[in-house]
Design an enzyme around this catalytic site. Structure first.
Site, PDB file in Angstrom:
ATOM      1  N   GLY A   1       9.427  -3.731 -13.818  1.00 47.48           N
ATOM      2  CA  GLY A   1       9.285  -2.294 -14.022  1.00 47.48           C
ATOM      3  C   GLY A   1      10.215  -1.471 -13.139  1.00 47.48           C
ATOM      4  O   GLY A   1      10.869  -0.535 -13.606  1.00 47.48           O
ATOM      5  N   ALA A   2      10.293  -1.815 -11.853  1.00 46.32           N
ATOM      6  CA  ALA A   2      11.108  -1.013 -10.933  1.00 46.32           C
ATOM      7  C   ALA A   2      12.600  -1.162 -11.238  1.00 46.32           C
ATOM      8  O   ALA A   2      13.343  -0.179 -11.275  1.00 46.32           O
ATOM      9  CB  ALA A   2      10.823  -1.417  -9.487  1.00 46.32           C
ATOM     10  N   GLY A   3      13.041  -2.403 -11.460  1.00 47.83           N
ATOM     11  CA  GLY A   3      14.460  -2.650 -11.717  1.00 47.83           C
ATOM     12  C   GLY A   3      14.918  -1.993 -13.005  1.00 47.83           C
ATOM     13  O   GLY A   3      15.962  -1.334 -13.057  1.00 47.83           O
TER      14      GLY A   3
ATOM     15  N   ARG B   1      -9.892  -3.532  -3.012  1.00 50.96           N
ATOM     16  CA  ARG B   1      -9.750  -4.972  -3.201  1.00 50.96           C
ATOM     17  C   ARG B   1      -9.953  -5.765  -1.918  1.00 50.96           C
ATOM     18  O   ARG B   1     -10.516  -6.862  -1.935  1.00 50.96           O
ATOM     19  CB  ARG B   1      -8.355  -5.270  -3.775  1.00 50.96           C
ATOM     20  CG  ARG B   1      -8.243  -4.825  -5.209  1.00 50.96           C
ATOM     21  CD  ARG B   1      -6.832  -4.981  -5.723  1.00 50.96           C
ATOM     22  NE  ARG B   1      -6.778  -4.654  -7.150  1.00 50.96           N
ATOM     23  CZ  ARG B   1      -5.667  -4.627  -7.854  1.00 50.96           C
ATOM     24  NH1 ARG B   1      -4.507  -4.895  -7.283  1.00 50.96           N
ATOM     25  NH2 ARG B   1      -5.707  -4.333  -9.136  1.00 50.96           N
TER      26      ARG B   1
ATOM     27  N   SER C   1       0.438   0.109  -8.449  1.00 47.75           N
ATOM     28  CA  SER C   1       1.692  -0.628  -8.480  1.00 47.75           C
ATOM     29  C   SER C   1       2.536  -0.216  -9.688  1.00 47.75           C
ATOM     30  O   SER C   1       3.706   0.111  -9.548  1.00 47.75           O
ATOM     31  CB  SER C   1       1.448  -2.131  -8.505  1.00 47.75           C
ATOM     32  OG  SER C   1       2.677  -2.808  -8.558  1.00 47.75           O
TER      33      SER C   1
END
Lengths: 609, 263
Positions: A18-20, A314, A419
């Site tokens: 996703g980030a790239g 979490r 995230s």
């Protein structure tokens, strides 16, 4: 002399999750030339495994939500070790990043009014996660992939980057090898964006794919970048635990968001006994109240009751499952029972189709009728490359990092859903600033031929050795060791041992010999990855040894409580010194300005929690 | 724990340098089947056994995998001659279908050119993907449509691009119509775009002319092998075929088009 192919691009993005992809899209839209270099095939990166959703304060499901509450939740979940500047940017920009995905073809689940639907998740005050059943990552990566291929970027699939080059202290390119053809490639670059994901393959029970060997973390460290918060590793409370071959595979937090209940072997809903003081006001005291909350939520009403304790952050839930096991109340195979079967079967299949399928196919369990068995699994590293909060530039000029490979947003513990929104928010920013910086440069930095030759020589070394161990054996031993000694609960003794063990593993790795040729050789690949895995494991163990308290994703049995005075405001920073040794120091982010501070819970900041 | 012995007969390319992407159907010239004796445990899937072969016998055995949970579509292969994901194929099921004293066979996808061992060259799919005309909707950011409309396309968007459907499709596998036919995966993609409630693009001429939907004669092989459970034939291909028929062969629609009324 080794032969290699040479490429020139303004911006090189390493990693196509996703980030790239988001970085490459943004950079391409700025009119610079972009190479997207990725270790797997396009669309297969780890983002594809993300399940529950992307957190953004769209306020579609509960109008009380706003970026301010999202900021507050993120800081609280991170136990205030977050870079508040990144937490603010993330909370403010995530809604537009999510809406934008729909204009690129994503189709999120809808509310009754036809807007993007949002689900509840641990640590989020309101329903905030935009989702598509329990396959949100697939939708996001496919959307970005489909957008990306029309942007004119050059994609290099199944290329593994082994080294970054600098020239006069500034990034100048990288060395990669092409798995399909077995050739070396040099990419000249004005700027590089690292978007290589995480490190969780260093643990034997993990939810990560084969890619998660910490390549980007190691590349940045080797190049001299500062690495932050490496002691903080998130153990997701619910991984599959049975049968053994599926151990660690993620069970989405969405199960609990949809009303899933955790029980121990005695049938006790144990999470009620583990509500930390700082969260007590927000969580139900009784099963009746928890159930009333679920009923409100699934009938699309605004919640007036307090939420079930299964939706604590979490770190809290994972440690609770661990404690129940230690007290002899584990489920049959050493975890806890997670049950959603009280909801009608068709609703379970509609909301959690992936989980239904996964348990049916891999464990022979029908989750509409039976409880799942779950236990903690290494899931995410909060630590990574230290970056400027606005531009995502690291301390090495020209080197940027985004997503899991960067640090700052999540502090000591990441909230679920933060995230995917991190990827698109900071992926975009990294692409934007990397392309601006590249546009301002006339030409590429020099890469010395010697450095290239040395790099390729180093890469070829495992294939030129004979009679050594199979690298798979060393990887196996590393993962078992990290699981045992740098796991969810840590002690000084074990961490000291771990650091010694890592030196022994390093020696073994330097003489392993995978055999075979240069084309698509997994053994050779593993031999190369070991170097990164050992270094990132060392960072984690070292930072964990130093932090003598328990906070978020770092728990010390010998220092079981948070120590706000000594550790509440300091973050670890790891660098490589001039002799090549790993060194660690501790530093603080700038103080939180008053207008943001008033959004936070003052009790948490001053008192002990 | 229960441990059992199994023989895996796995395709291995010949060692040494080979031309990139030869075709696996000329099997003997590029490699041969090799036998490996391995133990397997309860609950294991075929991919676990392949990993065990790598760890114990052949570190250089090439196979693609990522998620090991049926979400990424990387580990496509032909196990006992059938197209499947190795990570979602349980050994207990495989042993049931394998005759006693016979090995389990694992081959790369036969529809695509070979790179090495179990790894094939699927770059065709990435080239085809570039030809898809993206969604064309309103400029504003906040898109509104209801869940019923979303449901119809969300089925298509569950595709994990494993290419098992393409590998099985005889138009590709037998007739190698890589240049004239988009294959089931891309009809699924097209259907997702064409049925998007806010999309205004028409891809029907492209679907007929460039993507050769007429080659599909609805044998449903693609639907049978889809690990994501997408009803490729009935929900994607047939509705697209119907749209082509309406656009090109429906006399009323033809007249309407002539006098300038769109659809």
């Amino acid at each position: 002399m080794y032969d290699y192919e040479c490429h020139e691009h303004d911006v090189v993005v390493i990693g196509a999750g996703g980030a790239g992809l988001r970085a490459a899209i943004e950079a391409s839209s700025m009119g610079v030339s972009v190479a997207l270099v990725c270790k797997s095939m396009l669309g297969k990166a780890h983002t594809v495994m993300a399940e529950g959703g992307a957190a953004a304060a769209l306020a579609n499901k509960d109008s009380r939500d706003s970026w301010k509450t999202h900021f507050r939740d993120t800081m609280k979940g991170g136990k205030y070790l977050n870079d508040w500047r990144m937490a603010r940017i993330h909370a403010q920009e995530a809604p537009d990043r999510i809406r934008e995905l729909e204009t690129w073809g994503a189709v999120f689940d809808r509310t009754r009014e036809g807007r993007i639907n949002q689900r509840n998740f641990g640590g989020h005050t309101y329903p905030r996660l935009a989702h598509i059943g329990d396959a949100t990552g697939l939708e996001i990566i496919r959307t970005l992939q489909e957008k990306g291929v029309h942007m004119g970027m050059d994609v290099f699939m199944e290329f593994t980057v082994c080294r970054l080059f600098t020239s006069s202290g500034r990034i100048s390119g990288c060395l990669a090898y092409d798995r399909q053809r077995g050739r070396a490639h040099v990419f000249k670059a004005k700027t590089i964006v690292l978007a290589t994901g995480g490190i969780t393959r260093c643990w034997s029970v993990c939810s990560g794919s084969w890619e998660y060997t910490g390549d980007g973390h190691a590349l940045a460290y080797w190049t001299g970048a500062e690495m932050g918060d490496m002691e903080f590793v998130q153990f997701h409370p619910t991984g599959m635990i049975w049968p053994p071959s599926v151990r660690g595979i993620l069970v989405t937090e969405g199960v609990r968001g949809e009303g899933g209940m955790l029980r121990n072997s005695e049938g006790d809903r144990f999470m009620f006994n583990y509500v930390p003081e700082m969260f007590r006001k927000e969580f139900a005291d009784t099963e009746e109240e928890a159930l009333a909350w679920v009923e409100e939520v699934i009938s699309d009403k605004q919640a007036t009751n307090r939420r079930p304790p299964e939706l604590l952050t979490r770190d809290v839930v994972a440690k609770a499952i661990n404690s129940e096991k230690a007290a002899g109340r584990a489920s049959e195979h050493g975890g806890a029972y997670l049950n959603i079967s009280w909801r009608p079967a068709d609703q379970v299949r509609k909301k959690l189709p992936g989980m239904y399928h996964q348990f049916k196919e891999l464990a022979g369990v029908d989750i509409t009728k039976q409880a799942m068995e779950v236990g903690p699994t290494a899931h995410y590293v909060m630590g990574g490359v230290k970056v400027d909060p606005e531009s995502q530039e690291s301390t090495v000029p020209g080197l940027y990092a985004a997503g899991e490979s960067a640090t700052g947003l999540h502090g000591a513990n990441r909230l679920g859903g933060n995230s995917l929104s991190d990827l698109v928010t900071f992926g975009r920013r990294a692409g934007l600033y990397a392309s601006k910086a590249a546009s301002a440069m006339d030409t590429w930095g020099e890469i010395e031929e010697d450095e290239i030759q040395n790099g390729i020589d180093h890469m070829m070394a495992p294939l030129n050795r004979e009679g050594g161990e199979n690298p798979a054996a060393i990887v196996h031993d590393l993962r078992e060791m990290m699981q045992e000694k740098v796991g969810i609960i840590r002690t000084r003794e074990q961490l000291v041992e771990a650091l010694d063990d890592l030196e022994a593993l390093r020696v073994r790795s330097q003489s392993c010999s995978p055999g075979g040729g240069v084309i698509y050789n997994p053994g050779w690949h593993q031999a190369l990855e070991l170097e990164a895995m050992i270094d990132v494991s060392q960072m984690c163990a070292l930072a964990a040894l130093e932090r003598e308290e328990s906070r978020g994703g770092h728990t010390r049995d010998d220092f079981p409580t948070p120590d706000h005075d000594s550790w509440g405001k300091v973050n670890s920073v790891i660098t490589k010194d001039s002799d090549g040794n790993m060194k660690i120091e501790h530093r603080s982010y700038p103080p939180i300005p008053d207008e943001l501070k008033q959004l936070l819970d003052s009790d948490d900041l001053d008192g002990d929690s | 724990m229960m441990k059992k012995q199994v023989t895996f007969r796995v395709f291995r390319s010949h060692t040494g340098e080979r031309p990139y992407a030869s075709h696996p159907r000329t099997e003997s010239s590029v490699g041969k089947m090799s036998d490996y004796e391995v133990e397997y445990d309860e609950g294991m899937v075929v991919l676990d056994v392949i990993h065990r072969i790598q760890a114990e016998h052949a570190p250089d055995l090439a196979c693609r995998w990522n998620c090991k949970a049926g979400k990424c579509g990387s580990c496509s292969a032909e196990v006992n001659g059938k197209s499947r994901l190795m990570c979602m194929t349980r050994m207990s099921d495989i042993m049931e279908e394998t005759p006693e004293n016979e090995p389990v066979t694992v081959r790369p996808m036969q529809g695509f050119p070979l790179i090495r061992d179990l790894v094939t060259d699927v770059s065709w799919a990435y080239e085809m993907n570039k030809k898809m005309v993206p969604v064309n909707g309103p400029d504003k950011l906040d898109w509104e449509f209801n869940q019923n409309e979303a449901d119809r396309i969300q089925e298509f968007r569950q595709c994990i691009e494993c290419m098992l459907c393409v590998n099985t499709c005889h138009v590709i596998r037998e007739h190698e119509k890589f240049d004239d036919f988009a294959g089931p995966r891309f009809f699924v993609r097209m259907a997702g775009l064409e049925m998007h409630p806010l999309d205004t693009e028409s891809r029907i001429p492209q679907i007929k002319e460039d993507f050769g939907i007429g080659y599909c004669n609805i044998t449903r092989c693609c639907t049978e092998v889809c690990p994501a459970g997408i009803n490729i034939t009935d929900n994607a291909i047939i509705p697209l075929k119907e749209r082509v028929v309406t656009e090109y062969y429906d006399p009323i629609a033809m007249i309407a088009r002539k006098i300038g009324i769109k659809r």
